[in-house]
Design an enzyme around this catalytic site. Structure first.
Site, PDB file in Angstrom:
ATOM      1  CB  SER A 141       3.121  -6.386  -5.183  1.00  0.00           C
ATOM      2  OG  SER A 141       4.488  -6.604  -5.500  1.00  0.00           O
ATOM      3  CE1 TYR A 155       3.928  -1.347  -2.729  1.00  0.00           C
ATOM      4  CE2 TYR A 155       5.311  -3.269  -3.125  1.00  0.00           C
ATOM      5  CZ  TYR A 155       4.351  -2.374  -3.558  1.00  0.00           C
ATOM      6  OH  TYR A 155       3.814  -2.516  -4.821  1.00  0.00           O
TER       7      TYR A 155
HETATM    8  P1  NAD Z   1       2.769   5.102  -9.656  1.00  0.00           P
HETATM    9  O1  NAD Z   1       3.487   5.764  -8.553  1.00  0.00           O
HETATM   10  O2  NAD Z   1       3.122   5.438 -11.063  1.00  0.00           O
HETATM   11  O3  NAD Z   1       1.188   5.298  -9.492  1.00  0.00           O
HETATM   12  C1  NAD Z   1       0.554   5.240  -8.242  1.00  0.00           C
HETATM   13  C2  NAD Z   1      -0.621   6.175  -8.272  1.00  0.00           C
HETATM   14  O4  NAD Z   1      -1.269   6.189  -6.983  1.00  0.00           O
HETATM   15  C3  NAD Z   1      -0.212   7.617  -8.588  1.00  0.00           C
HETATM   16  O5  NAD Z   1      -1.102   8.141  -9.544  1.00  0.00           O
HETATM   17  C4  NAD Z   1      -0.372   8.314  -7.245  1.00  0.00           C
HETATM   18  O6  NAD Z   1      -0.713   9.677  -7.375  1.00  0.00           O
HETATM   19  C5  NAD Z   1      -1.514   7.531  -6.635  1.00  0.00           C
HETATM   20  N1  NAD Z   1      -1.547   7.697  -5.185  1.00  0.00           N
HETATM   21  C6  NAD Z   1      -0.591   7.369  -4.290  1.00  0.00           C
HETATM   22  N2  NAD Z   1      -0.975   7.718  -3.054  1.00  0.00           N
HETATM   23  C7  NAD Z   1      -2.215   8.274  -3.161  1.00  0.00           C
HETATM   24  C8  NAD Z   1      -3.135   8.841  -2.234  1.00  0.00           C
HETATM   25  N3  NAD Z   1      -2.870   8.901  -0.912  1.00  0.00           N
HETATM   26  N4  NAD Z   1      -4.300   9.318  -2.711  1.00  0.00           N
HETATM   27  C9  NAD Z   1      -4.583   9.280  -4.031  1.00  0.00           C
HETATM   28  N5  NAD Z   1      -3.759   8.750  -4.963  1.00  0.00           N
HETATM   29  C10 NAD Z   1      -2.576   8.267  -4.524  1.00  0.00           C
HETATM   30  O7  NAD Z   1       2.924   3.533  -9.399  1.00  0.00           O
HETATM   31  P2  NAD Z   1       2.513   2.239 -10.243  1.00  0.00           P
HETATM   32  O8  NAD Z   1       3.759   1.473 -10.447  1.00  0.00           O
HETATM   33  O9  NAD Z   1       1.677   2.587 -11.413  1.00  0.00           O
HETATM   34  O10 NAD Z   1       1.660   1.454  -9.146  1.00  0.00           O
HETATM   35  C11 NAD Z   1       0.259   1.231  -9.246  1.00  0.00           C
HETATM   36  C12 NAD Z   1      -0.109   0.083  -8.319  1.00  0.00           C
HETATM   37  O11 NAD Z   1       0.564  -1.102  -8.739  1.00  0.00           O
HETATM   38  C13 NAD Z   1       0.287   0.316  -6.853  1.00  0.00           C
HETATM   39  O12 NAD Z   1      -0.733  -0.190  -6.012  1.00  0.00           O
HETATM   40  C14 NAD Z   1       1.546  -0.514  -6.716  1.00  0.00           C
HETATM   41  O13 NAD Z   1       1.790  -0.926  -5.390  1.00  0.00           O
HETATM   42  C15 NAD Z   1       1.248  -1.677  -7.640  1.00  0.00           C
HETATM   43  N6  NAD Z   1       2.453  -2.392  -8.083  1.00  0.00           N
HETATM   44  C16 NAD Z   1       3.372  -1.771  -8.873  1.00  0.00           C
HETATM   45  C17 NAD Z   1       4.501  -2.486  -9.253  1.00  0.00           C
HETATM   46  C18 NAD Z   1       5.572  -1.895 -10.136  1.00  0.00           C
HETATM   47  O14 NAD Z   1       6.618  -2.533 -10.316  1.00  0.00           O
HETATM   48  N7  NAD Z   1       5.381  -0.712 -10.708  1.00  0.00           N
HETATM   49  C19 NAD Z   1       4.682  -3.795  -8.841  1.00  0.00           C
HETATM   50  C20 NAD Z   1       3.732  -4.390  -8.041  1.00  0.00           C
HETATM   51  C21 NAD Z   1       2.609  -3.670  -7.660  1.00  0.00           C
END
Ligand code: NAD
Length: 246
Positions: A141, A155
């Protein structure tokens, strides 16, 4: 044999967008991993099959090493071949200052985002060594380098750990032709922000990016799949921001 794409946390958000984009970017076999949202994972798999790709749905709590081992055994039995891993599953912490960083909360976000991602990479690399290689993209991130005072310092710290892990793993695996990179999204419109507690404020932060808007999951997916593709064959050990300039 065509390459296999394994996307963790692929039932929603960036993971689902990456899985759905894969057939048009050269992957005809996709493993859709989910934690709890079985219906979401099946919906992604149905879209993949409609696009002419093979889809295998697997479940595991990414914080549980035994569950990861069982999942990889299932993948090996049902879908052998070179493996590309999108280490995407993750959780965000609620906003808060130092006083809010209880041991329970910090332990949980590190268990999923760091221990889970490292264990997933360990299992996937063992698989790659037995199945003609592959590549890895870890989800970091922009918070890893921006920090986030009074938001979710724990985080942000997990993503700093992912950056360091990515650099070290890329060094170790380069000699084997396994490229390891990280994508660092900025503010991307997914459900993760609703879980973080303040979706409206988070969307406002998105508009402070130089590009003036939050990003989409599809825009992150494009970067992930480019890094895994042969078109990025000389790119490893790279932390790629997809953050609208933040
Ligand atoms: P999201 O919540 O839509 O998706 C996250 C996924 O991870 C979900 O499918 C959830 O079920 C799965 N997950 C969480 N904990 C789990 C566990 N213990 N076991 C199995 N699966 C698990 O979020 P997103 O925004 O799509 O995020 C995806 C990645 O991108 C993450 O690593 C997040 O930190 C990173 N990210 C997102 C953003 C943003 O702004 N959305 C920014 C920077 C980084």
């Amino acid at each position: 044999m065509s390459r296999l794409l394994l996307v963790t946390g692929a039932s929603a958000g960036i993971g689902a967008a990456t899985a759905r984009l894969a057939p048009s970017r050269g992957w005809s076999r996709v493993v859709v991993h989910y934690g709890r949202d079985h219906a979401g994972a099946e919906a992604v798999a149905a879209d993949l099959r409609a696009a002419g790709a093979e889809a295998l749905v697997v479940q595991a709590d990414i914080a549980d090493p035994a569950a990861i081992a069982a999942m990889m055994a299932q993948v090996a039995a049902q879908a052998p071949g070179p493996l590309d891993l999108v280490n995407n599953a993750g959780i965000v912490s609620p906003t808060g200052s130092l006083a809010d960083l209880t041991p329970e909360r910090v332990r949980r976000v590190f268990e999923v985002n760091v221990f889970g991602a490292i264990e997933m990479a360990r299992a996937a690399v063992a698989y790659m060594r037995a199945h003609d290689g592959g590549g890895i993209v870890n989800l970091s991130s922009v918070a890893a380098r921006l920090g986030s005072a009074r938001q979710y310092m724990d985080y942000a710290a997990t993503k700093g750990a992912i950056d360091s892990f990515t650099l070290g793993l890329a060094d170790e695996l380069a000699a084997e032709g396994i490229r390891v990179n990280a994508v660092r999204p900025g503010l991307i419109e997914t459900a993760i922000h609703a879980k973080g507690g303040e979706p409206v404020r988070m969307t406002r932060i998105g508009h402070t990016a130089p590009l003036g808007r939050p990003g989409s999951a599809e825009e992150v997916a494009e970067a992930i799949l480019w890094l895994l593709s042969d078109r990025a064959g000389y790119v490893t050990r790279t932390l790629l921001d997809v953050g609208g300039g933040r």
